[in-house]
Design a protein around this motif. Sequence first.
Motif, mmCIF file in Angstrom:
data_model
loop_
_atom_site.group_PDB
_atom_site.id
_atom_site.type_symbol
_atom_site.label_atom_id
_atom_site.label_comp_id
_atom_site.label_asym_id
_atom_site.label_seq_id
_atom_site.Cartn_x
_atom_site.Cartn_y
_atom_site.Cartn_z
ATOM 1 N N UNK A 233 0.840 -1.194 0.000
ATOM 2 C CA UNK A 233 0.000 0.000 0.000
ATOM 3 C C UNK A 233 0.877 1.247 0.000
ATOM 4 N N UNK A 234 0.677 2.184 -0.918
ATOM 5 C CA UNK A 234 1.508 3.379 -0.972
ATOM 6 C C UNK A 234 1.290 4.262 0.239
ATOM 7 N N UNK A 235 2.359 4.968 0.647
ATOM 8 C CA UNK A 235 2.257 5.896 1.770
ATOM 9 C C UNK A 235 1.703 7.222 1.267
ATOM 10 N N UNK A 236 0.593 7.656 1.847
ATOM 11 C CA UNK A 236 -0.026 8.900 1.420
ATOM 12 C C UNK A 236 0.783 10.090 1.911
ATOM 13 N N UNK A 237 0.809 11.134 1.110
ATOM 14 C CA UNK A 237 1.508 12.355 1.499
ATOM 15 C C UNK A 237 0.825 12.958 2.716
ATOM 16 N N UNK A 238 1.575 13.393 3.712
ATOM 17 C CA UNK A 238 0.977 13.956 4.923
ATOM 18 C C UNK A 238 0.319 15.299 4.641
ATOM 19 N N UNK A 239 -0.778 15.592 5.346
ATOM 20 C CA UNK A 239 -1.407 16.899 5.161
ATOM 21 C C UNK A 239 -0.716 17.939 6.036
ATOM 22 N N UNK A 240 -1.037 19.188 5.790
ATOM 23 C CA UNK A 240 -0.348 20.287 6.461
ATOM 24 C C UNK A 240 -0.570 20.269 7.957
ATOM 25 N N UNK A 241 -1.802 19.992 8.387
ATOM 26 C CA UNK A 241 -2.096 19.997 9.818
ATOM 27 C C UNK A 241 -1.308 18.917 10.547
ATOM 28 N N UNK A 242 -1.202 17.743 9.935
ATOM 29 C CA UNK A 242 -0.447 16.649 10.545
ATOM 30 C C UNK A 242 1.025 17.029 10.691
ATOM 31 N N UNK A 243 1.566 17.653 9.660
ATOM 32 C CA UNK A 243 2.966 18.075 9.702
ATOM 33 C C UNK A 243 3.200 19.125 10.781
ATOM 34 N N UNK A 244 2.318 20.086 10.870
ATOM 35 C CA UNK A 244 2.466 21.146 11.867
ATOM 36 C C UNK A 244 2.340 20.601 13.276
ATOM 37 N N UNK A 245 1.440 19.649 13.462
ATOM 38 C CA UNK A 245 1.293 19.032 14.783
ATOM 39 C C UNK A 245 2.571 18.283 15.151
ATOM 40 N N UNK A 246 3.166 17.598 14.175
ATOM 41 C CA UNK A 246 4.412 16.892 14.423
ATOM 42 C C UNK A 246 5.549 17.842 14.728
ATOM 43 N N UNK A 247 5.582 18.962 14.016
ATOM 44 C CA UNK A 247 6.618 19.962 14.255
ATOM 45 C C UNK A 247 6.496 20.547 15.657
ATOM 46 N N UNK A 248 5.277 20.843 16.066
ATOM 47 C CA UNK A 248 5.060 21.380 17.407
ATOM 48 C C UNK A 248 5.512 20.365 18.457
ATOM 49 N N UNK A 249 5.174 19.094 18.234
ATOM 50 C CA UNK A 249 5.589 18.056 19.167
ATOM 51 C C UNK A 249 7.096 17.948 19.265
#
Length: 271
Positions: A1-17
């Motif tokens: 199964x291909x890995x879907x590109x992350x959305x902006x909100x998910x990336x920002x949440x990860x960055x904050x973490x």
Amino acid sequence: MPILAPNKDTCQAGLYGLQQILQTLPPCAVAFSGGLDSRFLLLMLAKQGKDVVAVHVTGPHMREKESKQALKWLAEHNLPFVTVPFNPLSIAKVAANERDRCYHCKLHMFTAIKAAAPNRLILDGSNASDAREYRPGSQALEALGVVSPLAEAGLSKPMIQVLAAEQGLDRPNQPGRPCLFTRFPYGFTPTTELLERIEAAEDEVEELGFNEFRLRWLGDRALLQISAREEELMELKRDALVKILSKHGFDRADLEVRINISGFYDYPEDS
């Protein structure tokens, strides 16, 4: 199964973490390969003004070209660093090249890194995507108390690529280049001479414009694997590729297009 590109909100949440994790860290040292993950981690630490030093390991298992690029990047960004020479072939359990090779290699390598950066917390650039792969070396990191902030923050490789571009990091799509031991089947002990030949051939393949590839040694012949994304370029450069392989002593060599370049000896049935 291909890995879907992350959305902006998910990336920002990860960055904050990640930022929250980094804020709590004492003086630290980053095991710095020069790859995207370790560069991104070091950049984020520097942006927070943390007391950090990069530790770059050199040795016959690492391409000299990549070491030069890593050290150049550190110098250009005025980041403090130390280099640690390390020869995994001197460790019997690594030279034997069994399936737990990476565990023993990481155990000795990170012990050397800790000695080079005393009184500092050791960090590495492992990310959340690595948990999906065969990574026996992660057990060694855990045993030595090495911290992996990117993985702790839940940042996957695609998320790091997105965030690296947003943070202004150069080469956010930098392809991974694992150590040269991954070019050999388990149970085969590589020589320094064979490591050097594979390194030299890969350097010339890269000069032709290829980014995602591995030159494997199968014991009696070579196999140049190229990503399906670069199949058209492979067809255009086929004669040049064959010439490079022959130049470095790989007269018995095949070319192969693969969807997945990584983990060939761990998952040989994948394509």
